[in-house]
Enzyme design. Structure first.
Site, mmCIF file in Angstrom:
data_model
loop_
_atom_site.group_PDB
_atom_site.id
_atom_site.type_symbol
_atom_site.label_atom_id
_atom_site.label_comp_id
_atom_site.label_asym_id
_atom_site.label_seq_id
_atom_site.Cartn_x
_atom_site.Cartn_y
_atom_site.Cartn_z
ATOM 1 N N HIS A 1 0.861 -1.199 0.000
ATOM 2 C CA HIS A 1 0.000 0.000 0.000
ATOM 3 C C HIS A 1 0.884 1.231 0.000
ATOM 4 O O HIS A 1 1.941 1.254 0.603
ATOM 5 C CB HIS A 1 -0.908 0.021 1.238
ATOM 6 C CG HIS A 1 -2.091 0.914 1.072
ATOM 7 N ND1 HIS A 1 -2.035 2.248 1.347
ATOM 8 C CD2 HIS A 1 -3.330 0.662 0.599
ATOM 9 C CE1 HIS A 1 -3.203 2.799 1.082
ATOM 10 N NE2 HIS A 1 -4.024 1.873 0.623
ATOM 11 N N ASP B 1 -7.921 -5.204 -0.685
ATOM 12 C CA ASP B 1 -8.336 -6.065 -1.807
ATOM 13 C C ASP B 1 -8.005 -7.533 -1.604
ATOM 14 O O ASP B 1 -8.438 -8.369 -2.393
ATOM 15 C CB ASP B 1 -7.652 -5.578 -3.099
ATOM 16 C CG ASP B 1 -8.162 -4.198 -3.502
ATOM 17 O OD1 ASP B 1 -7.355 -3.305 -3.748
ATOM 18 O OD2 ASP B 1 -9.402 -4.032 -3.514
HETATM 19 C C1 SDX Z 1 -5.920 0.130 -3.305
HETATM 20 O O1 SDX Z 1 -4.129 4.584 -2.141
HETATM 21 C C2 SDX Z 1 -5.176 3.978 -1.630
HETATM 22 O O2 SDX Z 1 -5.701 4.353 -0.598
HETATM 23 C C3 SDX Z 1 -5.705 2.796 -2.445
HETATM 24 C C4 SDX Z 1 -6.745 1.947 -1.770
HETATM 25 C C5 SDX Z 1 -8.037 2.716 -1.572
HETATM 26 O O3 SDX Z 1 -8.802 2.353 -0.655
HETATM 27 O O4 SDX Z 1 -8.333 3.610 -2.426
HETATM 28 O O5 SDX Z 1 -6.289 1.482 -0.518
HETATM 29 C C6 SDX Z 1 -7.114 0.745 -2.638
HETATM 30 O O6 SDX Z 1 -5.616 0.489 -4.413
HETATM 31 C C7 SDX Z 1 -5.097 -0.868 -2.554
HETATM 32 C C8 SDX Z 1 -3.849 -1.366 -3.362
HETATM 33 C C9 SDX Z 1 -4.298 -2.450 -4.337
HETATM 34 N N1 SDX Z 1 -3.206 -2.821 -5.265
HETATM 35 C C10 SDX Z 1 -2.563 -4.019 -5.140
HETATM 36 O O7 SDX Z 1 -2.805 -4.845 -4.271
HETATM 37 C C11 SDX Z 1 -1.537 -4.267 -6.251
HETATM 38 C C12 SDX Z 1 -0.278 -4.893 -5.643
HETATM 39 N N2 SDX Z 1 0.398 -3.889 -4.849
HETATM 40 C C13 SDX Z 1 1.489 -3.152 -5.451
HETATM 41 O O8 SDX Z 1 1.326 -2.902 -6.822
HETATM 42 C C14 SDX Z 1 1.946 -1.976 -4.610
HETATM 43 O O9 SDX Z 1 2.101 -2.442 -3.334
HETATM 44 C C15 SDX Z 1 1.118 -0.710 -4.577
HETATM 45 C C16 SDX Z 1 0.846 -0.164 -5.931
HETATM 46 C C17 SDX Z 1 -0.192 -0.944 -3.869
HETATM 47 C C18 SDX Z 1 1.882 0.305 -3.753
HETATM 48 O O10 SDX Z 1 3.004 0.600 -4.490
HETATM 49 P P1 SDX Z 1 4.194 1.475 -3.841
HETATM 50 O O11 SDX Z 1 3.891 2.032 -2.509
HETATM 51 O O12 SDX Z 1 4.597 2.394 -4.932
HETATM 52 O O13 SDX Z 1 5.235 0.380 -3.554
HETATM 53 P P2 SDX Z 1 6.578 0.416 -4.224
HETATM 54 O O14 SDX Z 1 6.379 0.203 -5.674
HETATM 55 O O15 SDX Z 1 7.314 1.629 -3.742
HETATM 56 O O16 SDX Z 1 7.233 -0.900 -3.629
HETATM 57 C C19 SDX Z 1 8.298 -0.834 -2.767
HETATM 58 C C20 SDX Z 1 8.977 -2.197 -2.954
HETATM 59 C C21 SDX Z 1 9.431 -2.448 -4.393
HETATM 60 O O17 SDX Z 1 10.530 -3.339 -4.317
HETATM 61 P P3 SDX Z 1 12.057 -2.678 -4.414
HETATM 62 O O18 SDX Z 1 12.082 -1.882 -5.713
HETATM 63 O O19 SDX Z 1 12.194 -1.817 -3.190
HETATM 64 O O20 SDX Z 1 12.949 -3.896 -4.427
HETATM 65 O O21 SDX Z 1 8.037 -3.244 -2.634
HETATM 66 C C22 SDX Z 1 7.836 -4.042 -3.786
HETATM 67 C C23 SDX Z 1 8.259 -3.206 -4.983
HETATM 68 O O22 SDX Z 1 8.661 -4.043 -6.066
HETATM 69 N N3 SDX Z 1 6.390 -4.354 -3.845
HETATM 70 C C24 SDX Z 1 5.907 -5.560 -4.092
HETATM 71 C C25 SDX Z 1 4.509 -5.419 -3.983
HETATM 72 N N4 SDX Z 1 4.192 -4.143 -3.687
HETATM 73 C C26 SDX Z 1 5.374 -3.481 -3.613
HETATM 74 N N5 SDX Z 1 6.498 -6.733 -4.384
HETATM 75 C C27 SDX Z 1 5.684 -7.777 -4.583
HETATM 76 N N6 SDX Z 1 4.312 -7.745 -4.494
HETATM 77 C C28 SDX Z 1 3.706 -6.571 -4.205
HETATM 78 N N7 SDX Z 1 2.368 -6.514 -4.115
#
Ligand code: SDX
Length: 388
Positions: A266, A323
């Site tokens: 998140h 989710d």
């Molecule tokens: C919602 O914003 C809100 O409030 C949204 C929401 C709402 O009520 O409106 O809460 C609803 O959208 C919830 C989120 C739903 N999406 C997912 O579940 C999709 C999977 N999650 C990821 O795509 C991700 O966690 C995000 C998009 C939700 C958040 O992305 P961030 O904060 O930009 O995370 P990041 O890309 O900075 O990640 C940091 C690290 C990275 O690794 P490094 O580059 O540091 O090595 O964490 C890793 C990312 O690759 N990472 C994940 C991951 N999420 C982040 N690795 C594996 N699986 C994941 N799900």
């Protein structure tokens, strides 16, 4: 300053949004609507009461709630052309494409409500109308895309019970309560991607129907609301491959693999998503009440347990979000996977509308116009074609 994006001393400062609606603390896993903790609202309130709270800022009296419920229920029929639009879409269309299209199409039926500076009465009308109509739209999309006859709204039922009846679900009190809780948990979430979209589009004085339709489009993205559908597809893939969720975790950690653990992580919550905790508990209750044993739930719990003990996820503060478990309940209710994100939009409707109204009422609202840090070519002289 649209109240969300400001230029501070020449630097683009996004996200510094002034809003009085929802408070999040990502470290402590706190979520409050107008100061009320989500845990109390989920336990004691109803979706329609939470919608009132988000829009008008206080919990309603009995009389206020009754009159509001009656007003929302009065929007119990769709304009004929909207129903026809839903019926004319190809059966392969994604329900979110239909939802977004017919929402903006509503602007043609209520021309006077496209006014960017509506009167108080018009704002109250817009709020009740879109809550009422989007409930009907969601049910109509589900019925039409699954080849089933439409079920008329029954204004004698509560908002959620009427929705379930229009979806053709058997609405036991307990299951209706669980669905109502899900809608409450999705109702608002400060400046997430889709809510910011609603505010940005609304800041150009575009119609509220266009602003909400844009919010639906942003929510459709798999990184945002579309994740609830992706979670179920991920669990299905793991189940079909024999149920070994450890492989999915390895893929999620592999930098050369674009696979992400959907429903995890998140932008704000870096400890736990309070909504995920509530939904996980509701999963067990609802499945027990429905007498459903879903192997996907066991896979999801195993995934969560293993991920939470894994350094890759712990070091990146990755926890289940709203989710991760919601789709398990929708599935147990017989809602098709491709309708899950429309369910998210149904829940988020009051939040989008309350945030749109707050932005419209913010006196210094200007059109949203983010700036950039320019990284392109410096000035160059034009070269004639023959000389290139
Ligand atoms: C919602 O914003 C809100 O409030 C949204 C929401 C709402 O009520 O409106 O809460 C609803 O959208 C919830 C989120 C739903 N999406 C997912 O579940 C999709 C999977 N999650 C990821 O795509 C991700 O966690 C995000 C998009 C939700 C958040 O992305 P961030 O904060 O930009 O995370 P990041 O890309 O900075 O990640 C940091 C690290 C990275 O690794 P490094 O580059 O540091 O090595 O964490 C890793 C990312 O690759 N990472 C994940 C991951 N999420 C982040 N690795 C594996 N699986 C994941 N799900």
């Amino acid at each position: 300053d649209t109240g969300c994006i400001t230029i501070d001393h020449g630097f683009l400062n996004t996200g510094s949004c002034a809003s009085a609606i929802t408070f999040l603390d990502g470290e402590l896993g706190i979520l409050r609507y107008r100061g009320y903790p989500i845990e109390q609202l989920a336990e004691k309130s109803t979706f329609i009461e939470v919608a009132y709270l988000l829009n008008w800022g206080n919990l309603p009296t009995q009389a206020e709630l009754a009159s509001f419920e009656k007003k929302v229920a009065s929007y119990s029929k769709l304009p004929e052309y909207i129903t026809r639009m839903i019926e004319l879409f190809p059966k392969t269309a994604h329900p979110m494409a239909i939802a977004s299209s017919v929402t903006v199409a509503l602007s043609a039926h209520y021309p006077e409500l496209n006014n960017p500076n509506p009167t108080k009465e018009q704002k109250d009308e817009i709020f009740a109308l879109l809550l009422g109509q989007f409930k009907i739209i969601t049910a109509a999309i589900q019925r039409v895309t699954t080849g089933q006859p439409l079920v008329a709204s029954n204004p004698a039922l509560s908002y959620t019970e009427d929705f379930m009846s229009m979806m053709g679900m058997k609405a036991s009190k307990d299951v209706a309560k669980a669905l109502d809780v899900l809608l409450i948990l999705h109702a608002d979430h400060e400046q997430n991607c889709s809510t910011s979209t609603v505010r940005v589009v609304g800041s150009s004085n575009a119609s509220v129907f266009a602003s909400i339709s844009a919010g639906i489009d942003a929510l459709w993205g798999p990184l945002h609301g579309g994740a609830n559908q992706e979670v179920l597809e991920m669990l299905e893939e793991i189940s079909n491959a024999g149920g070994d969720y450890k492989k999915a975790l390895e893929r999620a950690k592999d930098k050369n693999d674009t696979f992400k653990l959907m429903g995890f992580g998140h932008r704000v919550y870096k400890n736990f998503d309070p909504r995920a905790k509530i939904i996980k508990k509701a999963c067990d209750t609802v499945l027990a009440q429905l007498g459903v044993k879903d192997p996907y739930l066991d896979i999801a719990k195993g995934l969560e347990q293993t991920a939470l003990a894994d350094d890759y996820f712990k070091s990146r503060n990755l926890y289940p979000n709203v989710d991760f478990y919601s789709g398990i309940i929708y599935r147990a209710l017989g809602i098709p996977t491709n309708m899950f994100t429309v369910m998210f939009a149904l829940g988020r409707m009051p939040g989008w509308l309350a945030q749109w109204k707050e932005m419209r009422e913010t006196k210094e609202t200007k059109i949203s116009r983010p700036r950039q840090v320019y990284t392109g070519a410096t000035t160059r002289e034009y070269t004639d074609l023959g000389k290139r």
